[in-house]
Design an enzyme around this catalytic site. Structure first.
Site, PDB file in Angstrom:
ATOM      1  N   LYS A 385       4.536  15.198  -3.187  1.00  0.00           N
ATOM      2  CA  LYS A 385       5.818  14.878  -3.825  1.00  0.00           C
ATOM      3  C   LYS A 385       6.971  14.828  -2.832  1.00  0.00           C
ATOM      4  O   LYS A 385       8.108  15.134  -3.178  1.00  0.00           O
ATOM      5  CB  LYS A 385       6.111  15.878  -4.952  1.00  0.00           C
ATOM      6  CG  LYS A 385       5.032  15.890  -6.022  1.00  0.00           C
ATOM      7  CD  LYS A 385       5.221  16.969  -7.058  1.00  0.00           C
ATOM      8  CE  LYS A 385       4.060  16.961  -8.043  1.00  0.00           C
ATOM      9  NZ  LYS A 385       4.115  18.038  -9.017  1.00  0.00           N
ATOM     10  N   ASP A 461       1.527  12.300 -13.019  1.00  0.00           N
ATOM     11  CA  ASP A 461       2.662  13.126 -12.625  1.00  0.00           C
ATOM     12  C   ASP A 461       3.752  12.215 -12.067  1.00  0.00           C
ATOM     13  O   ASP A 461       3.580  11.646 -10.983  1.00  0.00           O
ATOM     14  CB  ASP A 461       2.227  14.139 -11.559  1.00  0.00           C
ATOM     15  CG  ASP A 461       3.305  15.162 -11.243  1.00  0.00           C
ATOM     16  OD1 ASP A 461       4.484  14.867 -11.504  1.00  0.00           O
ATOM     17  OD2 ASP A 461       2.963  16.242 -10.735  1.00  0.00           O
TER      18      ASP A 461
END
Length: 587
Positions: A385, A461
């Site tokens: 991320k 996600d």
């Protein structure tokens, strides 16, 4: 926040690695190490099987049943002929050995693996955050552990108004409402009203009814007060590797679905696109620290020693039926060592799976390196991320390249531009422009637009859009300059078709539309890889259409015409219809 984890040195009775595996000797430790078993328990035999698990299970099942049937028939014949049962020949001996061996395998596989899956299934989401209890503290857990928080009183028999007042006053924890009431919808409604009274602000525009809150309990979202409505559009058909896909895209950006649809039309008119998954490996990189840099380097050498990799593979792989360690890479910063584990994870995105495997290896290494201080299960060398050069160069998740050749007449009629204009624009904008900006993995027009829309629609996600949108778009004139070769290379698409948000009803329906719902039993990981290629194919279509709009000067005009807010409800319907027809209107 990532947990800071500490491991005390093991006692003298703690197990160490098998002696039959060559190890690099430690210059800092002159005494020999005892020969012991790996930490964490027995290694399952299924971890190193040469055949797929389903084939191995079938083979041993047939062997067990066949051996039992053969022995029963032979023993019945002996009883009839008054022959002692303990007198056996070679065929009976082989049958007995086969039956015992297959029984041991089946009990080990279905028994131990099943129990392990039950024990660990509820701990997947907490592995990255909860610190492990040191081994030396386990014996004193009943004495030294902090007092547990008192359980919330049972509230099922109390009326809503009384419960709301209790939540507002702080007497009843908001997070305990689901377990105390046994009704997830009622808990969300009470929490919502308590929030309104506490903040003085209502949530009138946020819907409450119509969502299955039980489906997210304990795995997707905590303390819900409603859900956000997001429109899902369909782009396609996308012709990819000879198959048609209608791609669901969840977005609030006007023109995005219509523009992607135009790109799909151009690709389909030229026979479709082709894709290749050239790498499939999820990563996790713990950070460990040693008293000295030399000692940290010793572990680095040990992990990079090929003779040690097979043992580490077995230790890592026993954490899951699908996790398979592929590579270990180390980076040294002073006395801190960052260890990047790469492994395949089947059809799951795999963050929890790889984290459990890494924890197994860390526990195992603690025997040989008792002075190793595990700072964190994640040291950002993963890298999750966050934009990073390691993901851009070495990949994370699925690495995919997708390409198509667009005919000259299609470029002119459908995309309303020319091959030479597209090639020039791609060089100046996507390549040189991104280089001037110092972009990291951003050598594209708007890959993140398509990735985000598909991620939200299919339950991925959304935060992993950061590295999943790493993309370089290439355009070249081919066939004597008449046709356009366009490709996108995306080294770190992180997707899964099981786990997380993929199980929710809406997201599951979108996965089913693409034909990738759930796990592929015939070839574990095939569904997730297929989803990654669909993402890349959709990015290819989106890049092709947006670049054409820029080359033709249509971008601003299209957005001003079809992406403006319309307050008059009577005009909303025709405006949405016109937006859906954007592709045709530009032709």
């Amino acid at each position: 926040m990532e947990a800071r984890r500490r491991f005390p040195p093991p006692s003298s009775s703690t197990s160490s690695p098998p002696s039959n595996v060559p190890r690099r000797p430690s210059p800092a430790v002159s005494h020999s190490r005892p020969t012991l078993t790996p930490a964490g328990g027995c290694i399952q035999a299924s971890d190193a099987l040469p055949l797929p698990i389903r084939h191995t299970n079938l083979l041993f099942s047939i062997l067990f049943v066949g051996s039992i049937v053969f022995l029963m028939r032979r023993w019945r014949k002996k009883v009839r002929q008054s022959i002692p049962l303990h007198v056996i020949d070679l065929s009976e001996l082989v049958s007995i050995v086969s039956a015992v061996a297959s029984l041991i395998y089946l009990l080990s596989f279905f028994g131990i693996a099943f129990v392990q899956s039950i024990i660990s299934s509820n701990e997947d989401e907490a592995d990255d955050f909860l610190p492990a209890r040191p081994a030396s503290d386990s014996k004193m857990s009943a004495v030294s552990s902090p007092p547990a928080e008192p359980a919330a009183p049972m509230l099922a028999g109390r009326d809503d108004e009384e419960i709301i007042a209790s939540v507002v006053a702080g007497n009843t924890p908001s997070y305990s409402l689901e377990s105390a009431l046994g009704d997830c919808l009622r808990a969300a409604a009470i929490r919502r009203e308590a929030l309104r009274r506490t903040t003085g602000r209502g949530l009138d525009g946020l819907p409450l009814e119509g969502f299955d809150y039980a489906s997210i309990l304990g795995q997707c979202c905590e303390m819900p007060v409603g859900y956000v409505q997001l429109p899902v559009g369909i782009a396609g058909p996308l012709i990819l590797d000879g198959r048609e896909y209608y791609v669901p895209m969840a977005t609030t950006e006007g023109c995005l679905v219509a523009s992607t649809n135009r790109g799909c039309k151009a690709i389909a008119a030229c026979g479709g696109a082709a894709s290749v998954v050239f790498r499939d490996a999820m990563t996790r990189a713990p950070a460990v620290r040693f008293p000295t840099a030399a000692r940290a380097a010793e572990l680095k050498f040990f992990l990079e020693e090929p003779d040690n990799f097979d043992t580490l593979c077995v230790v890592f792989n026993r954490s899951s039926r699908f996790a398979r360690l592929q590579n270990i890479q180390c980076a040294l910063a002073g006395r801190n060592l960052y260890i990047r584990f790469s492994c395949s994870t089947g059809d799951a995105m795999g963050m929890n799976m790889v984290s459990k495997g890494v924890q197994n290896v860390l526990d195992y290494l603690q025997n040989d390196f008792p002075d190793m201080d595990v700072i964190s299960i994640s040291g950002n060398f993963c890298s999750d991320k966050k934009p990073s050069a390691v993901n851009w160069i070495q990949g994370r998740g699925k690495s995919v390249v997708c390409e198509a050749v667009i005919k000259e007449d299609v470029v002119k009629k459908v995309l309303k531009t020319t091959v030479s204009a597209l090639v020039e624009l791609n060089t100046i904008k996507n390549l040189a422009g991104s280089a001037v900006a110092g972009s990291l993995g951003g050598f594209n027009a708007h890959a993140s637009n398509l990735v985000s829309a598909i991620f939200i629609a299919t339950g991925q996600d959304p935060a992993q859009n950061v590295e999943s949108s790493h993309c370089i778009t290439m355009m070249e004139a081919v066939n004597d300059g008449k046709d356009l070769h366009v490709s996108v290379t995306m080294p770190s698409i992180e997707v899964g078709t099981i786990g997380g948000g993929t199980q929710l009803a809406s997201q599951s329906a979108c996965l089913d539309l693409l034909g990738v719902k759930g796990s592929c039993m015939e070839s574990p990981g095939a569904n997730a890889r297929l989803l990654a290629t669909i993402v890349a194919g959709t990015v290819l279509a989106g890049e092709l259409s947006l670049m054409s709009a820029l080359a033709a000067g249509h971008l601003v005009r299209s957005h001003m015409k079809y992406n403006r807010s319309c307050k008059d409800v009577s005009e909303a319907a025709p405006s949405s219809i016109m937006t859906a027809k954007l592709a045709d209107s530009e032709q």
